[in-house]
Motif scaffolding. Structure first.
Motif, mmCIF file in Angstrom:
data_model
loop_
_atom_site.group_PDB
_atom_site.id
_atom_site.type_symbol
_atom_site.label_atom_id
_atom_site.label_comp_id
_atom_site.label_asym_id
_atom_site.label_seq_id
_atom_site.Cartn_x
_atom_site.Cartn_y
_atom_site.Cartn_z
ATOM 1 N N SER A 1 2.546 1.926 -3.886
ATOM 2 C CA SER A 1 1.346 2.456 -4.163
ATOM 3 C C SER A 1 1.620 3.900 -4.475
ATOM 4 O O SER A 1 0.826 4.590 -4.794
ATOM 5 C CB SER A 1 0.104 1.456 -4.257
ATOM 6 N N VAL B 1 -9.886 0.586 -0.233
ATOM 7 C CA VAL B 1 -8.757 -0.326 0.704
ATOM 8 C C VAL B 1 -9.692 -0.409 2.238
ATOM 9 O O VAL B 1 -9.495 -1.384 2.753
ATOM 10 C CB VAL B 1 -7.339 0.085 0.793
ATOM 11 N N TYR C 1 0.822 -1.145 -0.176
ATOM 12 C CA TYR C 1 0.052 0.007 0.500
ATOM 13 C C TYR C 1 0.988 1.455 0.110
ATOM 14 O O TYR C 1 0.000 2.134 -0.600
ATOM 15 C CB TYR C 1 -1.520 -0.202 1.400
ATOM 16 N N LEU D 1 -5.710 5.465 0.504
ATOM 17 C CA LEU D 1 -6.492 4.236 0.997
ATOM 18 C C LEU D 1 -7.865 4.587 0.554
ATOM 19 O O LEU D 1 -8.222 3.116 0.061
ATOM 20 C CB LEU D 1 -5.758 3.919 2.216
#
Length: 299
Positions: free
Chosen positions: A7, A94, A4, A89
């Motif tokens: 990214s 997410v 994460y 996120l």
């Protein structure tokens, strides 16, 4: 969590065009926080999930940093990094929402930036000798002070960004924002001398696009510029810490001291928000107080 973070950093680099220094700062802040959260949760770093981090845990992290003596500005920066990460996120699905949105960054202390007086700037800028590297250094210092550039903007300049005939310089600032800077006569003269007498010899016939070159013919780096300034400072009796950014602060301060409009200074510095530029008005106020205290018989 590693995936994460990677990214997110890629998103900042590709979509937000974030500077390398910004990316390095976010990377450091995120992984430092992750170490604390893993220890607090009794998990390995890679096993921590975004949903494990709630406002209570994050505030405990800030409290630990405060006990360790970290400044409020640093705590605010780390909070901003994590809030931005969680906002990303949530947008990517997410997380259902940004759990850290309610965590407010600590209000940092605004410090007045250091600056040099005009005669000190002149002393520094005029100190290089008329050698190959001296001509380059004179041109760099003239551009740093005469245009108020960030050091990253200076080292990123290409020959094609310079238009001596029109007396201007194309600068690529933070976030990929471009601005045209007027070139003062002294900066233009120094650049002309460097391009005519020094750069061809430094380039050694190689097709190099960079405007400012190092002794080996490559693009000069941020560290290289810091070393150049440090070398001349050692020859001068200037008190205090002086960096390339000190010349940028001096550029803005001297403009305002001589009556420049704040909005104009904002444009010249490439600031998005006027509030960022307004700190220089405090410097001007301090100068007025200093002059008043020194000259008025009842002060």
């Amino acid at each position: 969590m590693y995936h994460y973070i990677d990214s997110f950093l890629l998103y900042l680099q590709v979509e937000k065009n974030a500077a390398e220094n910004t990316l390095a700062g976010y990377r450091q802040d995120l992984f430092a926080g992750l170490d604390f959260f893993a220890a607090a949760l009794g998990k390995a770093d890679y096993a921590v999930q975004p949903a494990d981090i709630d406002p209570k845990l994050f505030r405990a992290y800030l409290a630990r940093l405060a006990l360790e003596g970290w400044q409020k500005n640093t705590l605010a920066r780390k909070t901003t990094a994590w809030r931005s990460f969680f906002r990303y996120l949530a947008r990517e699905g997410v997380l259902e929402d940004n759990a850290l949105a309610t965590v407010k960054p600590p209000r940092g202390e605004k410090k007045l930036p250091d600056f040099l007086h005009p005669e000190q700037c002149a002393q520094l800028v005029e100190s290089p000798a008329d050698s190959l590297l001296g001509l380059r250094d004179r041109a760099m210092l003239e551009v740093l002070y005469g245009c108020g550039l960030r050091v990253s903007e200076l080292v990123g300049l290409d020959v094609g960004d310079l238009d001596l005939a029109a007396g201007r310089l194309r600068v690529l600032g933070k976030g990929g924002r471009e601005r045209l800077m007027p070139l003062g006569e002294m900066a233009a003269d120094a650049l002309q001398a460097y391009l005519r007498l020094a750069r061809p010899a430094l380039c050694r016939g190689v097709d190099q696009t960079a405007l400012f070159l190092n002794a080996r013919g490559g693009r000069i780096t941020r560290r290289g510029v810091h070393k150049v300034i440090g070398r001349y400072l050692s020859q001068l009796e200037l008190v205090g810490k002086v960096s390339p950014h000190t010349l940028r602060h001096s550029f803005a301060t001297h403009l305002l001291d001589n009556g420049a409009d704040l909005r104009v200074v904002q444009e010249l510095l490439g600031h998005v928000r006027l509030s960022t530029t307004q700190i220089y008005t405090h410097l001007s106020t301090e100068k007025l107080k200093e002059i008043y205290s020194r000259t008025h018989p009842r002060a």
